[in-house]
Scaffold this motif. Structure first.
Motif, PDB file in Angstrom:
ATOM      1  N   PRO A 170       0.833  -1.211   0.000  1.00 27.41           N
ATOM      2  CA  PRO A 170       0.000   0.000   0.000  1.00 27.41           C
ATOM      3  C   PRO A 170       0.866   1.259   0.000  1.00 27.41           C
ATOM      4  N   VAL A 171       0.483   2.232  -0.792  1.00 28.61           N
ATOM      5  CA  VAL A 171       1.278   3.460  -0.928  1.00 28.61           C
ATOM      6  C   VAL A 171       1.538   4.104   0.425  1.00 28.61           C
ATOM      7  N   GLU A 172       0.512   4.164   1.267  1.00 31.13           N
ATOM      8  CA  GLU A 172       0.685   4.833   2.561  1.00 31.13           C
ATOM      9  C   GLU A 172       1.691   4.106   3.442  1.00 31.13           C
ATOM     10  N   GLU A 173       1.730   2.759   3.343  1.00 28.93           N
ATOM     11  CA  GLU A 173       2.694   1.999   4.129  1.00 28.93           C
ATOM     12  C   GLU A 173       4.109   2.183   3.589  1.00 28.93           C
ATOM     13  N   ALA A 174       4.238   2.218   2.274  1.00 30.80           N
ATOM     14  CA  ALA A 174       5.553   2.437   1.672  1.00 30.80           C
ATOM     15  C   ALA A 174       6.093   3.815   2.046  1.00 30.80           C
ATOM     16  N   GLU A 175       5.235   4.830   1.971  1.00 31.03           N
ATOM     17  CA  GLU A 175       5.662   6.187   2.308  1.00 31.03           C
ATOM     18  C   GLU A 175       6.028   6.297   3.783  1.00 31.03           C
ATOM     19  N   ALA A 176       5.253   5.643   4.642  1.00 30.26           N
ATOM     20  CA  ALA A 176       5.539   5.671   6.082  1.00 30.26           C
ATOM     21  C   ALA A 176       6.886   5.006   6.375  1.00 30.26           C
ATOM     22  N   ALA A 177       7.170   3.894   5.677  1.00 24.25           N
ATOM     23  CA  ALA A 177       8.444   3.208   5.871  1.00 24.25           C
ATOM     24  C   ALA A 177       9.608   4.098   5.442  1.00 24.25           C
ATOM     25  N   VAL A 178       9.437   4.811   4.333  1.00 22.60           N
ATOM     26  CA  VAL A 178      10.481   5.725   3.859  1.00 22.60           C
ATOM     27  C   VAL A 178      10.728   6.821   4.895  1.00 22.60           C
ATOM     28  N   ARG A 179       9.661   7.444   5.380  1.00 24.07           N
ATOM     29  CA  ARG A 179       9.814   8.537   6.351  1.00 24.07           C
ATOM     30  C   ARG A 179      10.511   8.056   7.621  1.00 24.07           C
ATOM     31  N   GLU A 180      10.112   6.897   8.114  1.00 22.41           N
ATOM     32  CA  GLU A 180      10.702   6.378   9.345  1.00 22.41           C
ATOM     33  C   GLU A 180      12.167   6.029   9.138  1.00 22.41           C
ATOM     34  N   ALA A 181      12.480   5.397   8.018  1.00 23.08           N
ATOM     35  CA  ALA A 181      13.869   5.010   7.747  1.00 23.08           C
ATOM     36  C   ALA A 181      14.775   6.230   7.633  1.00 23.08           C
ATOM     37  N   VAL A 182      14.328   7.225   6.884  1.00 22.03           N
ATOM     38  CA  VAL A 182      15.146   8.421   6.674  1.00 22.03           C
ATOM     39  C   VAL A 182      15.326   9.192   7.979  1.00 22.03           C
ATOM     40  N   ALA A 183      14.283   9.249   8.795  1.00 20.57           N
ATOM     41  CA  ALA A 183      14.390   9.945  10.084  1.00 20.57           C
ATOM     42  C   ALA A 183      15.422   9.278  10.984  1.00 20.57           C
ATOM     43  N   TRP A 184      15.502   7.963  10.900  1.00 24.18           N
ATOM     44  CA  TRP A 184      16.419   7.230  11.776  1.00 24.18           C
ATOM     45  C   TRP A 184      17.870   7.280  11.264  1.00 24.18           C
ATOM     46  N   LEU A 185      18.047   7.430   9.973  1.00 25.03           N
ATOM     47  CA  LEU A 185      19.392   7.399   9.396  1.00 25.03           C
ATOM     48  C   LEU A 185      20.268   8.552   9.857  1.00 25.03           C
ATOM     49  N   GLY A 186      19.697   9.694  10.061  1.00 17.74           N
ATOM     50  CA  GLY A 186      20.506  10.864  10.370  1.00 17.74           C
ATOM     51  C   GLY A 186      20.797  11.664   9.109  1.00 17.74           C
ATOM     52  N   GLU A 187      21.010  12.942   9.291  1.00 13.30           N
ATOM     53  CA  GLU A 187      21.125  13.864   8.166  1.00 13.30           C
ATOM     54  C   GLU A 187      22.530  13.865   7.575  1.00 13.30           C
ATOM     55  N   THR A 188      22.596  13.746   6.232  1.00 20.75           N
ATOM     56  CA  THR A 188      23.826  13.973   5.483  1.00 20.75           C
ATOM     57  C   THR A 188      23.467  14.896   4.308  1.00 20.75           C
ATOM     58  N   LYS A 189      24.458  15.244   3.516  1.00 23.89           N
ATOM     59  CA  LYS A 189      24.164  16.122   2.377  1.00 23.89           C
ATOM     60  C   LYS A 189      23.325  15.423   1.310  1.00 23.89           C
ATOM     61  N   TRP A 190      23.203  14.072   1.414  1.00 23.06           N
ATOM     62  CA  TRP A 190      22.446  13.318   0.418  1.00 23.06           C
ATOM     63  C   TRP A 190      21.047  12.951   0.889  1.00 23.06           C
ATOM     64  N   THR A 191      20.736  13.182   2.153  1.00 21.74           N
ATOM     65  CA  THR A 191      19.499  12.658   2.739  1.00 21.74           C
ATOM     66  C   THR A 191      18.252  13.184   2.038  1.00 21.74           C
ATOM     67  N   LYS A 192      18.175  14.480   1.821  1.00 22.68           N
ATOM     68  CA  LYS A 192      16.976  15.081   1.223  1.00 22.68           C
ATOM     69  C   LYS A 192      16.724  14.528  -0.179  1.00 22.68           C
ATOM     70  N   GLN A 193      17.782  14.445  -0.981  1.00 25.49           N
ATOM     71  CA  GLN A 193      17.638  13.924  -2.346  1.00 25.49           C
ATOM     72  C   GLN A 193      17.206  12.463  -2.324  1.00 25.49           C
ATOM     73  N   MET A 194      17.804  11.660  -1.438  1.00 25.91           N
ATOM     74  CA  MET A 194      17.430  10.251  -1.325  1.00 25.91           C
ATOM     75  C   MET A 194      15.965  10.110  -0.916  1.00 25.91           C
ATOM     76  N   TYR A 195      15.549  10.911   0.058  1.00 29.67           N
ATOM     77  CA  TYR A 195      14.168  10.880   0.539  1.00 29.67           C
ATOM     78  C   TYR A 195      13.194  11.168  -0.603  1.00 29.67           C
ATOM     79  N   GLU A 196      13.487  12.182  -1.399  1.00 31.78           N
ATOM     80  CA  GLU A 196      12.605  12.548  -2.514  1.00 31.78           C
ATOM     81  C   GLU A 196      12.573  11.454  -3.572  1.00 31.78           C
ATOM     82  N   GLU A 197      13.741  10.863  -3.870  1.00 33.30           N
ATOM     83  CA  GLU A 197      13.777   9.802  -4.886  1.00 33.30           C
ATOM     84  C   GLU A 197      13.037   8.560  -4.421  1.00 33.30           C
TER      85      GLU A 197
END
Length: 536
Positions: A170-197
């Motif tokens: 389900p799209v909502e589950e996929a998007e939620a997984a992306v948001r949670e994973a990116v939040a946990w990874l920590g910020e780098t100069k690539w994080t925003k671009q990876m999140y959008e892709e």
């Protein structure tokens, strides 16, 4: 990326025996690395449905991985002399653990190596095990950050046992997984671009296999990698005759698989596969549900259909496409070899072991095993872990064996307890004596003695606790550093590549992370399997 190499694999394992060319173990394989020219000669005597296969792969890539370099490689497959280097994996969430990338890089490097050596077209092919129905194995990812390890999950259980290629996220589950994973990874100069892709890659009705293919395309564009979904309906049509052959040889296949497992156990001291009794080494798909197929007493049956079918009935249903079929661990390598001109199969240590049980099963169908070659493995060391290694004088091989936690335990064991200190014991006795002396010397009531003795005890006990707390506080930073280093390399005894998500690589090095890694390892020019250690 700085690269250095470590030995591979561990002593005493089937993989180690294979790499040492132990004759009892290598006898379980038709070709060993270095004999690719012999395997090539065999493949050139066989025929494959190259045009049909290339058409199917082209269609798949147009939808999920539209890359000119991959299309060129697919076109080469039409050449009667082209062969492939193959390897594969389940369609894990966010590409699964790091060993997915390690496998693909090993496939690409091996294809380049063999094309140069043999002066023959060699195509790198990654086999996505889209038929797998154990969604609980692929619907999660582990994200590592210096604050700990987080398990990100995309969906619940797969009670209908549908294959990964037929199970949508389900799209909502996929998007939620992306948001949670990116939040946990920590910020780098690539994080925003990876999140959008990652968010842009999500499509309505997308299956695990489809998302896997799209993300693979993002990381490996331009490499010429070719993906194949083992459960693509068009591939299944192409394999129909092969499934018929497998069905008509079921009883003999049961015997050769059992014999092969026994032979490998004698040669290597371990039995890597233990299939259920009476298995037909196939799965049947009815009404979208994948069920293990059994064969006994001349009839095929499943857990939900004990009456089952005769061979003629099942073959007829397969031809009429009223049922579908897929492979298990024994027949998957056989099906790959019937479908593809496999020169080399790149394998992990576990895969290499179970391939060693299949020699007799290949011969049953008048074909021989491809060259089976151990793949490379890779570990990434963060700057934080490198500092910890230097601070505590730990070598990488020591980290791999759990030395960080051993060091942490030794620090904790080294804490001194005041309860065992003679000076503290003497202080208790002196304070009790002081309270008793005051009561006697000054004619005080006896309860005065007891009250103050209890107070002295409480004060001294609090002091003991403060001493212990201060010791723990002094080593807390050391324990945290050592625990973080251990979790980066190992998680519950599993090596980094078997659990840490591919997103960690993407977040650290950007969208060209896999390409940078491929280039770094290509420059090492290692023909034999190596454990590469990558430091920042």
């Amino acid at each position: 990326m700085d690269v250095f190499c470590e030995s591979l694999p561990s002593e005493g394992t089937p993989a180690a025996l294979y790499e040492r060319r132990d004759p009892a173990v290598t006898a379980r394989y038709d070709y060993i690395p270095g004999r690719e020219n012999e395997r090539l000669a065999e493949l050139l005597t066989r025929s494959f449905k190259r045009k049909e296969l290339a058409d199917i792969l082209t269609s798949f890539h147009k939808t999920y991985f539209p890359c000119p370099a991959s299309f060129r490689q697919i076109a080469r497959l039409r050449d009667e002399e082209a062969v492939v280097v193959a390897g594969g994996q389940q369609a894990g969430l966010f590409l699964g653990p790091m060993y997915t990338v390690n496998k693909i890089i090993s496939i690409l490097l091996e294809a380049e190596l063999q094309e140069t050596k043999l002066q023959h077209p060699v195509v790198p092919v990654f086999w996505i095990a889209g038929e797998d129905h154990d969604i609980e194995e692929i619907n999660h990812a582990y994200i590592h950050h210096h604050s700990g390890v987080k398990k990100i999950k995309s969906a619940g259980s797969n009670k209908w046992k549908r294959s990964a290629s037929e199970t949508s996220i389900p799209v909502e589950e996929a998007e939620a997984a992306v948001r949670e994973a990116v939040a946990w990874l920590g910020e780098t100069k690539w994080t925003k671009q990876m999140y959008e892709e990652l968010l842009e890659s999500i499509r309505e009705g997308m299956s695990y296999t489809e998302w896997f293919a799209v993300l693979t395309g993002k990381l490996f564009a331009g490499t010429g990698l070719v993906l194949i979904d083992a459960h693509d309906p068009e591939i299944r049509k192409l394999e129909q005759e092969s499934f018929r052959r497998l069905l008509t040889h079921t009883e003999m296949l049961q015997q050769t698989a059992a014999d092969g497992a026994g032979f490998f156990q004698q040669a290597a001291g371990t039995e890597p596969i233990d299939p259920p009794d009476s298995t037909a080494h196939l799965f049947v798909h009815e009404n979208g549900i994948r069920q293990q197929l059994f064969f006994k007493g001349g009839r095929y049956f499943t857990e939900h259909n004990p009456a089952g079918w005769s061979e003629q009935e099942l073959v007829g249903m397969l031809e009429q496409q009223t049922v579908g079929m897929s492979n298990n661990v024994v027949t998957r390598p056989l099906m790959q070899d019937m479908l593809l001109p496999v020169l080399t199969f790149t394998a992990g240590a576990g895969e290499l072991a179970y391939w060693g049980t299949l020699r007799e099963s290949f011969h049953l169908f008048d074909i021989r095993m491809p060259v089976v070659k151990l793949r490379h493995s890779i570990t990434f060391l963060s700057r934080r872990t490198q500092k910890t290694m230097k601070r505590y004088d730990l070598r990488f091989e020591e980290l791999q064996s759990g030395a960080a936690m051993q060091k942490a335990e030794s620090l904790q064991v080294g804490l001194k307890s005041p309860e065992e200190d003679a000076v503290f014991s003497e202080a208790y006795e002196r304070l009790e004596a002081l309270a008793a002396h005051a009561a006697d010397a000054y004619g005080l009531r006896r309860d005065f003695n007891k009250r103050w003795a209890a107070r002295f005890h409480a004060m001294l006990h609090s002091f003991e606790e403060a001493v212990m707390a201060k010791q723990k506080e002094d080593i807390e930073a050391d324990l945290r550093r050592l625990t973080e280093a251990d979790e980066e390399i190992l998680l519950k005894g599993s090596t980094q590549e078997r659990w840490v998500s591919v997103l960690s690589l993407w977040n650290r090095y950007g969208p060209s992370a896999a390409i940078k890694l491929l280039q770094a390892l290509r420059s090492q020019q290692h023909e034999n399997p190596v454990h590469f250690v990558i430091s920042e």
